[in-house]
Design a protein around this motif. Structure first.
Motif, short mmCIF file in Angstrom:
data_model
loop_
_atom_site.label_atom_id
_atom_site.label_comp_id
_atom_site.label_asym_id
_atom_site.label_seq_id
_atom_site.Cartn_x
_atom_site.Cartn_y
_atom_site.Cartn_z
N ASP A 1 -10.11 8.81 0.84
CA ASP A 1 -11.27 9.04 1.69
C ASP A 1 -12.53 8.82 0.85
O ASP A 1 -12.49 8.85 -0.39
CB ASP A 1 -11.24 10.47 2.24
CG ASP A 1 -12.11 10.62 3.49
OD1 ASP A 1 -12.75 9.63 3.90
OD2 ASP A 1 -12.14 11.72 4.05
N TYR B 1 -7.33 -0.75 -7.18
CA TYR B 1 -7.11 -0.63 -5.73
C TYR B 1 -7.92 0.53 -5.16
O TYR B 1 -8.58 0.39 -4.12
CB TYR B 1 -5.62 -0.41 -5.45
CG TYR B 1 -5.32 -0.02 -4.03
CD1 TYR B 1 -5.23 -0.98 -3.03
CD2 TYR B 1 -5.13 1.33 -3.67
CE1 TYR B 1 -4.96 -0.61 -1.71
CE2 TYR B 1 -4.87 1.69 -2.38
CZ TYR B 1 -4.78 0.72 -1.39
OH TYR B 1 -4.53 1.09 -0.09
N ALA B 2 -7.88 1.68 -5.85
CA ALA B 2 -8.60 2.86 -5.36
C ALA B 2 -10.11 2.61 -5.32
O ALA B 2 -10.79 3.01 -4.37
CB ALA B 2 -8.27 4.07 -6.23
N GLU C 1 -0.57 4.88 -0.22
CA GLU C 1 -1.36 5.38 0.91
C GLU C 1 -0.50 5.32 2.17
O GLU C 1 -0.41 4.29 2.82
CB GLU C 1 -2.62 4.54 1.12
CG GLU C 1 -3.80 4.95 0.29
CD GLU C 1 -5.10 4.42 0.88
OE1 GLU C 1 -5.90 5.22 1.38
OE2 GLU C 1 -5.31 3.18 0.85
N VAL D 1 -3.86 9.63 2.25
CA VAL D 1 -4.69 8.42 2.16
C VAL D 1 -6.01 8.77 1.48
O VAL D 1 -6.44 9.92 1.44
CB VAL D 1 -4.95 7.81 3.55
CG1 VAL D 1 -3.68 7.31 4.17
CG2 VAL D 1 -5.64 8.83 4.46
N GLU E 1 -14.80 0.38 0.32
CA GLU E 1 -14.67 0.04 1.74
C GLU E 1 -14.95 1.24 2.63
O GLU E 1 -15.48 1.10 3.73
CB GLU E 1 -13.25 -0.47 2.02
CG GLU E 1 -12.91 -1.80 1.38
CD GLU E 1 -11.43 -2.12 1.48
OE1 GLU E 1 -10.70 -1.30 2.08
OE2 GLU E 1 -11.00 -3.17 0.97
N LEU E 2 -14.58 2.43 2.14
CA LEU E 2 -14.74 3.65 2.93
C LEU E 2 -16.16 4.20 2.89
O LEU E 2 -16.46 5.16 3.59
CB LEU E 2 -13.75 4.71 2.43
CG LEU E 2 -12.27 4.39 2.67
CD1 LEU E 2 -11.37 5.30 1.84
CD2 LEU E 2 -11.93 4.53 4.16
N GLN F 1 -11.64 -0.25 -4.95
CA GLN F 1 -11.92 -1.15 -3.83
C GLN F 1 -11.87 -0.40 -2.51
O GLN F 1 -12.74 -0.57 -1.65
CB GLN F 1 -10.93 -2.31 -3.84
CG GLN F 1 -11.10 -3.27 -5.00
CD GLN F 1 -10.05 -4.36 -5.03
OE1 GLN F 1 -8.91 -4.16 -4.60
NE2 GLN F 1 -10.43 -5.53 -5.52
N ARG F 2 -10.86 0.46 -2.33
CA ARG F 2 -10.71 1.22 -1.08
C ARG F 2 -11.87 2.20 -0.91
O ARG F 2 -12.41 2.33 0.20
CB ARG F 2 -9.38 1.98 -1.09
CG ARG F 2 -8.20 1.12 -0.80
CD ARG F 2 -8.10 0.74 0.68
NE ARG F 2 -7.78 1.92 1.49
CZ ARG F 2 -8.41 2.26 2.60
NH1 ARG F 2 -9.41 1.52 3.04
NH2 ARG F 2 -8.05 3.33 3.28
N LYS G 1 0.83 -1.22 0.00
CA LYS G 1 0.00 0.00 0.00
C LYS G 1 0.87 1.27 0.00
O LYS G 1 0.64 2.21 0.76
CB LYS G 1 -0.97 0.00 1.19
CG LYS G 1 -1.84 -1.25 1.25
CD LYS G 1 -2.85 -1.17 2.37
CE LYS G 1 -3.57 -2.48 2.59
NZ LYS G 1 -4.20 -3.06 1.41
#
Length: 321
Positions: free
Chosen positions: A133, A151-152, A126, A131, A158-159, A154-155, A123
């Protein structure tokens, strides 16, 4: 009778010593410049271990840290993620049923595994205050086949916010794959909007050329000194400030940038965007020796409100937030 190998060793030894002396002297000069930069601007931090000479090759650039024993051992644990399909092409299998398409070249896993580890395992884009948001508008500069955009997405999911990722990749074959991978994410129900823009980033909006190495598709550059061999492709480069206006973006929250030595030029072309919205930044700073000094200095000059830190990782990255 002296052997040919011994003759070669006798000839090359003095030059190796001179190269090492040059490398040490250049590193000391850079260390002094970086120390003064940090003294003058306390909000800038550059990790001291970056200046260790063993991480620099004879040209003053960073060695391939991917070849260290730690990196090689780490790669062994994730090789199972790469699988051949029925046609003999290699794909990258991620969780949740996502199959990432890769270019159909020999030994593609060896080419892409380091990028995979940097993005998904370590990672590296980040860190600190830089990081992602929820609902971020993200610019993926140097998008290649779209690994960071995946990746972004997916993140951001999650956020709790879909957000938007704009992938900037000028090589048509790579942009096609990035677009395919983005569509596969959508099919799996990811709400993040991923838009592929077939352009490079620079300090000018103009027609240009890029060198594309078919054997190592992760190393394409507008700078000849960054690509040992490659095929020239006509492309369009664009200032990030112009791109923001073209796509009528009402904000930019995060910029990831790995553009093979064009980071300084690309940041200059993003000055208005950076001053206006102060996006979190994760900028590769290892393509040239001076990047670890020039990039944080440039970012601070554009927007003095940033906290900036340069960490080594697999290669120095400049984080700003």
């Amino acid at each position: 009778m002296i052997s040919a190998t011994e003759v070669q060793r006798l000839i090359t030894f003095p030059f190796r010593g001179l190269r090492r002396m040059y490398r040490i002297a250049k590193n000391k000069l850079l260390t002094r410049k970086a120390q003064k930069l940090q003294k003058d601007h306390p909000q800038i931090k550059i990790r001291a271990d970056i200046f260790r000479v063993k991480y620099l090759n004879i040209t003053g650039r960073y060695t391939n840290i991917h070849s260290t024993p730690e990196a090689v051992e780490g790669n062994k644990t994730i090789m199972d993620s790469f699988q051949e399909d029925s046609d003999g092409n290699c794909d990258l299998r991620l969780g949740g049923g996502l199959i990432v398409k890769l270019p159909p070249i020999e030994n593609v896993a060896e080419v892409v595994i380091n990028d995979f580890r940097e993005i998904f395992v370590d990672k590296l884009y980040e860190q600190k205050g830089a990081v992602l948001d929820a609902n971020d508008v993200v610019l993926d500069c140097g998008g290649n086949i779209g690994l960071f955009s995946i990746y972004a997405a997916q993140r951001l999911g999650e956020l709790g916010g879909p957000g938007k990722v704009i992938v900037l990749e000028p090589i048509p074959d790579l942009a096609d794959i990035a677009e395919y991978n983005a569509n596969e994410l959508t099919k799996l129900g990811f709400e993040t909007q991923i838009q592929v823009v077939r352009k490079a980033v620079s300090d000018r909006t103009e027609e240009a050329e890029i060198l594309y190495n078919n054997d190592c598709f992760t190393a394409t550059s507008m700078l000849e000194e960054r690509v040992a061999k490659g095929v020239r492709h006509p492309i369009e480069s664009q200032r990030i400030d112009d791109l923001v206006r073209e796509f009528d973006l009402n904000r930019v929250d995060f910029i990831k940038m790995d553009v093979e030595g064009m980071e300084v030029q690309a940041l200059r072309g993003a000055a208005e965007t950076i001053r206006k919205w102060k996006p979190r930044l994760a900028i590769s700073a290892y393509h040239f020796h001076d990047d670890i000094y020039e990039i944080p200095k440039l970012i601070h000059g554009i927007c003095p409100d940033y906290q900036i830190e340069v960490l080594r990782g697999m290669g120095p990255i400049c984080y700003a937030w």
